[in-house]
Design a protein around this motif. Structure first.
Motif, PDB file in Angstrom:
ATOM      1  N   UNK A 174      14.557  15.271  -9.713  1.00  0.00           N
ATOM      2  CA  UNK A 174      13.204  15.762  -9.465  1.00  0.00           C
ATOM      3  C   UNK A 174      12.934  15.744  -7.969  1.00  0.00           C
ATOM      4  N   UNK A 175      12.079  16.639  -7.526  1.00  0.00           N
ATOM      5  CA  UNK A 175      11.792  16.724  -6.092  1.00  0.00           C
ATOM      6  C   UNK A 175      11.284  15.413  -5.527  1.00  0.00           C
ATOM      7  N   UNK A 176      10.575  14.644  -6.345  1.00  0.00           N
ATOM      8  CA  UNK A 176       9.985  13.422  -5.804  1.00  0.00           C
ATOM      9  C   UNK A 176      11.008  12.293  -5.672  1.00  0.00           C
ATOM     10  N   UNK A 177      12.266  12.526  -6.043  1.00  0.00           N
ATOM     11  CA  UNK A 177      13.296  11.504  -5.835  1.00  0.00           C
ATOM     12  C   UNK A 177      14.184  11.860  -4.639  1.00  0.00           C
ATOM     13  N   UNK A 178      13.759  12.858  -3.871  1.00  0.00           N
ATOM     14  CA  UNK A 178      14.506  13.280  -2.690  1.00  0.00           C
ATOM     15  C   UNK A 178      13.743  12.824  -1.452  1.00  0.00           C
ATOM     16  N   UNK A 179      14.473  12.475  -0.419  1.00  0.00           N
ATOM     17  CA  UNK A 179      13.863  12.106   0.859  1.00  0.00           C
ATOM     18  C   UNK A 179      13.074  13.310   1.382  1.00  0.00           C
ATOM     19  N   UNK A 180      11.780  13.151   1.586  1.00  0.00           N
ATOM     20  CA  UNK A 180      10.940  14.305   1.886  1.00  0.00           C
ATOM     21  C   UNK A 180       9.808  13.916   2.816  1.00  0.00           C
ATOM     22  N   UNK A 181       9.385  14.838   3.637  1.00  0.00           N
ATOM     23  CA  UNK A 181       8.247  14.599   4.519  1.00  0.00           C
ATOM     24  C   UNK A 181       7.008  14.306   3.675  1.00  0.00           C
ATOM     25  N   UNK A 182       6.192  13.373   4.130  1.00  0.00           N
ATOM     26  CA  UNK A 182       5.037  12.941   3.331  1.00  0.00           C
ATOM     27  C   UNK A 182       4.082  14.094   3.041  1.00  0.00           C
ATOM     28  N   UNK A 183       4.038  15.090   3.935  1.00  0.00           N
ATOM     29  CA  UNK A 183       3.134  16.226   3.721  1.00  0.00           C
ATOM     30  C   UNK A 183       3.614  17.121   2.575  1.00  0.00           C
ATOM     31  N   UNK A 184       4.905  17.021   2.228  1.00  0.00           N
ATOM     32  CA  UNK A 184       5.455  17.831   1.143  1.00  0.00           C
ATOM     33  C   UNK A 184       5.639  17.030  -0.143  1.00  0.00           C
ATOM     34  N   UNK A 185       5.325  15.747  -0.093  1.00  0.00           N
ATOM     35  CA  UNK A 185       5.560  14.877  -1.249  1.00  0.00           C
ATOM     36  C   UNK A 185       4.464  15.052  -2.299  1.00  0.00           C
ATOM     37  N   UNK A 186       4.851  14.808  -3.561  1.00  0.00           N
ATOM     38  CA  UNK A 186       3.884  14.848  -4.648  1.00  0.00           C
ATOM     39  C   UNK A 186       3.006  13.597  -4.612  1.00  0.00           C
ATOM     40  N   UNK A 187       2.027  13.560  -5.475  1.00  0.00           N
ATOM     41  CA  UNK A 187       1.152  12.389  -5.545  1.00  0.00           C
ATOM     42  C   UNK A 187       1.958  11.147  -5.904  1.00  0.00           C
ATOM     43  N   UNK A 188       1.659  10.031  -5.275  1.00  0.00           N
ATOM     44  CA  UNK A 188       2.470   8.822  -5.494  1.00  0.00           C
ATOM     45  C   UNK A 188       2.011   7.941  -6.649  1.00  0.00           C
ATOM     46  N   UNK A 189       1.061   8.416  -7.429  1.00  0.00           N
ATOM     47  CA  UNK A 189       0.518   7.581  -8.503  1.00  0.00           C
ATOM     48  C   UNK A 189       1.622   7.075  -9.429  1.00  0.00           C
ATOM     49  N   UNK A 190       1.658   5.750  -9.622  1.00  0.00           N
ATOM     50  CA  UNK A 190       2.598   5.144 -10.546  1.00  0.00           C
ATOM     51  C   UNK A 190       4.029   5.125 -10.070  1.00  0.00           C
ATOM     52  N   UNK A 191       4.263   5.422  -8.786  1.00  0.00           N
ATOM     53  CA  UNK A 191       5.632   5.484  -8.277  1.00  0.00           C
ATOM     54  C   UNK A 191       5.897   4.360  -7.291  1.00  0.00           C
ATOM     55  N   UNK A 192       7.176   4.037  -7.164  1.00  0.00           N
ATOM     56  CA  UNK A 192       7.620   3.088  -6.155  1.00  0.00           C
ATOM     57  C   UNK A 192       8.541   3.797  -5.178  1.00  0.00           C
ATOM     58  N   UNK A 193       8.645   3.217  -3.999  1.00  0.00           N
ATOM     59  CA  UNK A 193       9.534   3.772  -2.986  1.00  0.00           C
ATOM     60  C   UNK A 193      10.922   3.161  -3.113  1.00  0.00           C
ATOM     61  N   UNK A 194      11.925   3.963  -2.779  1.00  0.00           N
ATOM     62  CA  UNK A 194      13.254   3.404  -2.546  1.00  0.00           C
ATOM     63  C   UNK A 194      13.335   2.979  -1.078  1.00  0.00           C
ATOM     64  N   UNK A 195      12.802   3.839  -0.189  1.00  0.00           N
ATOM     65  CA  UNK A 195      12.682   3.516   1.234  1.00  0.00           C
ATOM     66  C   UNK A 195      11.793   4.559   1.885  1.00  0.00           C
ATOM     67  N   UNK A 196      11.412   4.320   3.132  1.00  0.00           N
ATOM     68  CA  UNK A 196      10.760   5.360   3.930  1.00  0.00           C
ATOM     69  C   UNK A 196      11.311   5.306   5.347  1.00  0.00           C
ATOM     70  N   UNK A 197      11.205   6.428   6.044  1.00  0.00           N
ATOM     71  CA  UNK A 197      11.669   6.527   7.434  1.00  0.00           C
ATOM     72  C   UNK A 197      10.484   6.902   8.294  1.00  0.00           C
ATOM     73  N   UNK A 198      10.195   6.071   9.282  1.00  0.00           N
ATOM     74  CA  UNK A 198       9.123   6.372  10.229  1.00  0.00           C
ATOM     75  C   UNK A 198       9.657   6.278  11.651  1.00  0.00           C
ATOM     76  N   UNK A 199       9.508   7.366  12.373  1.00  0.00           N
ATOM     77  CA  UNK A 199       9.958   7.439  13.769  1.00  0.00           C
ATOM     78  C   UNK A 199      11.401   6.954  13.921  1.00  0.00           C
ATOM     79  N   UNK A 200      12.268   7.516  13.084  1.00  0.00           N
ATOM     80  CA  UNK A 200      13.712   7.272  13.159  1.00  0.00           C
ATOM     81  C   UNK A 200      14.107   5.825  12.840  1.00  0.00           C
TER      82      UNK A 200
END
Length: 836
Positions: free
Chosen positions: A571-597
């Motif tokens: 699903x698209x929401x399991x791919x590393x994606x810019x936050x502006x293109x991400x779906x709503x995060x309701x009920x989801x957990x992160x695997x990781x995030x990248x901020x400023x490299x």
């Protein structure tokens, strides 16, 4: 610390003192330019009767290293360039006095400023004690053998300059001017003052230190004498040797440490902040972990040498692939490749797989270039790519990780390549890229390599850039227009010519059959693959252009392959994606995030929210505080329902849902113009891919195992990971205890993994001599793997026929590991301790 202002001549003529330039100091770098300025100041202060001239500070540690019973040694940590230069000037004055019969001046200069007159030990005789080449050069100018010194040395160059400037008229003037020089003497006491911190704050004069200079000083400065010499010779010197660009004779140590930090931290340091980031890793430079890290930095530098000097690689195929990577300047892949090459040296992947990986990286980067994807996206991709590797399925896990990339990080497919190649101008691109594509196309599966960098071989337009009149006569008007305006610089209209442009703008038939003066310039005489198709054509038209394109396109796909791996649909929401293109995060957990490299392994969206806001505050607190319409910050906790401190006494509201956190982050990132700086990777509700399953299963296994370990302190500070191994230090640098779990066994092992293959084999041999005693203590036989072809060696015991991916096997695996580890440690540790 004591600071005193005094004349330089009083400092230099102190009795029985030696000024020691330690090994960690950079080389003597002053040139005749700096010497000229210093000499002008010395003469001017005397001739203008200005009283004194301040030359800065000299910082030293008294009673430091190299102590002898005869002299008091002052270890110079700042000011060595000025101090060395003034000593060279005194040598030039001494030699002038000696060569001109000024015996009183000769003896005074020699005995007061240059030597300790009455000491017996020869090594304590000279007041200035340098290292290596500088020491030999200084000795040469003292005894007058500088013309026989066959290495380049700034010591000799600057002595020669001073000697050329000293005359009978200014001899006394220079000496009196030297008497007017004053400086600040800063004396430090070992174990009381912090020489590194003082060095950093005072290093504002003279030539600027590089990031690698600062790191070298940080590593070596406060070590005990024996350790300092050992670390310099065994660790730092090899790093400098390995990180030398042999072609340009340029040190790449700063760039190498930057790549090492990128691999280590999943964060790319600013080029000017490499030293600061390195220093943060080691607030306490003691213990085995720090020593092991230094060994690891040295070990990885061996691979860095291969990247920047591919010609030094012995294996022909690896050398060729690294040359291509170097030519394409895929430097962003170096952090990732450092660990890949280290894994190869330790036997975790074979040479064939390593070559596959090097070709895969080229395919990925080159396909992206062809379709015009931005190169700046590669930094973030390679920064954290190693985390996607599954050691048990090395190549496939890497290929799957790249194929799953989306957006600006994607791996372009064959159809995208075909569309791009039809229209892309491949003539007016950087020469390195143009030469690369034609060299690869020409030499694919060729037994005899064609050197396309040969100046006789040039890129040839089949339909010329300035076509002769015959072209307009031979082609229909529409075809002529298409070649000239659309196809001129595209792949199918370009070929290689071995005649240095002799074919020019002639008609196609003339180009095909040209044999001027019997030199066989035409296509029909060519042995190049790129010209084979042209030999049998009677004309160059759009149909033949299209057919030639298909031939070259098929060859392109074989050279720069798209990985043949099965990637399960996510699903698209399991791919590393810019936050502006991400779906709503309701009920989801992160695997990781990248901020400023920087990559953050974090499951909770709330924690990402606080982390990003904290980073934005650090970047521009006023801008964040002024954005009250987006996020309210206040030091008054009563302003919030559920206040949480963000930073520096400021609180924010924590009682908001994940959707609101996402909305706030998008708004505030826009305020900071940082819309491209935050990417998220959600956890899949079901671990759909094989790799994802493996990672999650391993982490869960370690979570269950670690709390059950008993009767040992090993692994007490180790956290669960998604890797198939966990390691804990054995108290000796380069030796580790490890757990290993796979689909077929569970293992306890002692790994000998220092940066030196020779040391590893020597350690293994020492332990092997005590094999009988070790196994008697353990209670059964162990497996002794010297692994002579690999860098590492190991001693192990395994539980066979168990499967990590069958949870029914977990109790048996955990029981084996927990019960075996203390016995394994007790049997081996007494002998490991003797390796130190």
């Amino acid at each position: 610390m004591k600071a005193t202002e005094l004349p330089i001549n009083a400092f230099l003529q102190a009795a029985n003192v030696q000024f020691v330039i330690p090994v960690y100091q950079r080389n003597y770098d002053w040139t005749s330019k700096e010497c000229k300025e210093l000499l002008q100041d010395i003469v001017a202060v005397e001739e203008e009767s200005r009283g004194t001239h301040f030359i800065g500070s000299i910082v030293f540690i008294h009673e430091g290293i190299y102590s002898t019973s005869e002299v008091k040694e002052l270890v110079i940590i700042d000011g060595q360039q000025r101090l060395t230069t003034i000593n060279i000037l005194y040598v030039a004055l001494y030699r002038f006095a000696k060569e001109n019969g000024l015996e009183q001046d000769r003896d005074r200069l020699y005995n007061l400023f240059l030597t300790n007159q009455y000491v017996k030990q020869e090594s304590s005789k000279l007041k200035l004690k340098q290292t290596d080449t500088n020491s030999a050069a200084f000795h040469a100018i003292m005894i007058g053998t500088e013309k026989e010194f066959n290495q380049y040395s700034n010591v000799i160059e600057n002595y020669t300059y001073f000697k050329s400037q000293i005359t009978e008229e200014n001899f006394e003037t220079i000496q009196r001017g030297l008497n007017r020089l004053i400086f600040v003497e800063i004396s430090l006491e070992r174990d009381k003052d912090d020489p590194q911190r003082i060095f950093e704050s005072l290093n504002s004069t003279g030539l600027e230190l590089s990031q690698s200079d600062l790191i070298r000083n940080f590593i070596l400065m406060d070590l005990e004498p024996k350790d300092q010499q050992r670390v310099f010779k065994q660790i730092w010197n090899p790093i400098e040797d390995n990180a030398l660009d042999l072609t340009h004779q340029k040190s790449m140590v700063s760039a190498y440490i930057r790549d090492y930090l990128t691999l280590r931290n999943n964060k790319i340091p600013n080029k000017s902040k490499v030293y600061e980031e390195f220093k943060k890793l080691y607030p306490n430079k003691k213990g085995d972990d720090y020593q092991q890290d230094l060994e690891n930095i040295k070990s990885l530098s061996v691979h860095y040498k291969k990247f920047i000097n591919p010609s030094t690689v012995k294996d022909d195929t690896i050398r060729r692939e690294l040359k291509y990577i170097s030519r394409l300047e895929i430097n962003v892949a170096y952090p990732f490749l450092l660990q890949v090459f280290e894994d190869a040296e330790n036997g975790l992947l074979d040479i064939a797989t390593l070559i596959q990986i090097l070709k895969l990286i080229q395919s990925y980067v080159w396909r992206r270039f062809i379709v015009g994807l931005p190169t700046n996206a590669l930094n973030k991709i390679f920064m954290s790519l190693y985390a996607e590797i599954d050691i048990e399925d090395y190549y496939n896990s890497l290929a799957q990780a790249l194929v799953k990339k989306r957006g600006t990080a994607k791996f372009p497919g064959d159809s995208e390549i075909k569309t791009a190649l039809l229209d892309k101008d491949l003539y007016n691109i950087q020469s390195k890229n143009r030469n690369y594509i034609f060299e690869m196309l020409e030499n694919y599966n060729n037994r005899e390599f064609v050197d396309t960098s040969n100046e006789q071989i040039t890129i040839e337009h089949i339909f010329p850039q300035t076509p002769a009149k015959e072209w307009e006569e031979d082609l229909p008007e529409e075809s002529f227009f298409m070649f000239k305006e659309k196809h001129l610089n595209t792949l199918a209209n370009l070929t290689l010519s071995g005649n240095n442009g002799a074919l020019g703008n002639r008609s196609f038939q003339a180009k095909k059959t040209m044999n001027k003066e019997g030199l066989e310039q035409g296509y029909i005489y060519s042995r190049l693959w790129l010209n084979n198709y042209l030999k049998d054509l009677d004309e160059w038209n759009l149909i033949n252009y299209t057919q030639r394109f298909e031939l070259i396109y098929e060859r392109f796909l074989k050279i720069w392959e798209f990985p043949d791996v099965v990637v399960e649909v996510e699903e698209d929401d399991t791919i590393e994606i810019n936050i502006y293109n991400a779906d709503k995060p309701t009920g989801k957990k992160l695997e990781y995030f990248i901020f400023e490299e920087t990559k953050y392994e974090e499951a909770h969206i709330a924690q990402m929210y606080f982390t990003v806001l904290s980073e934005l505050y650090a970047k521009n607190p006023q801008l964040l505080l002024d954005s009250k319409d987006v996020i309210q910050l206040s030091r008054n906790t009563e302003d919030f329902r559920s206040p949480q401190e963000l930073v520096n006494g400021y609180y924010i509201e924590s009682n908001i849902d994940s959707n609101s956190k996402f909305r706030n982050l998008k708004k505030i990132l826009s305020v900071f113009e940082a819309e491209d700086d935050l990417f998220v990777k959600f956890e899949s509700s079901q671990a759909t891919s094989t790799t994802a399953k493996r990672f999650s299963i391993r982490r869960e296994f370690w979570k269950q195992l670690l709390p059950q370990i008993r009767d040992t302190k090993l692994f007490s500070n180790v956290n669960p990971t998604r890797d198939h191994w966990l390691s804990s230090g054995a108290g000796t640098s380069g030796v580790m205890y490890s757990f290993v779990i796979t689909g077929s066994y569970a293992r306890v092992e002692l790994g000998i993994i220092s940066s030196s293959k020779e040391k590893n084999k020597a350690y293994f041999a020492k332990l092997h001599k005590s094999k009988e005693a070790i196994e008697a203590s353990f209670g059964s036989e162990l497996v002794w793997d010297e692994l002579p072809e690999n860098k590492m060696s190991r001693i192990k015991i395994e539980l066979q026929n168990v499967n990590l991916f069958d949870e029914d096997n977990w109790p048996e695996m955990i029981s084996f590991l927990v019960e075996t580890l203390p016995k394994f440690e007790n049997a081996l540790q007494p002998f490991v301790n003797k390796l130190k």
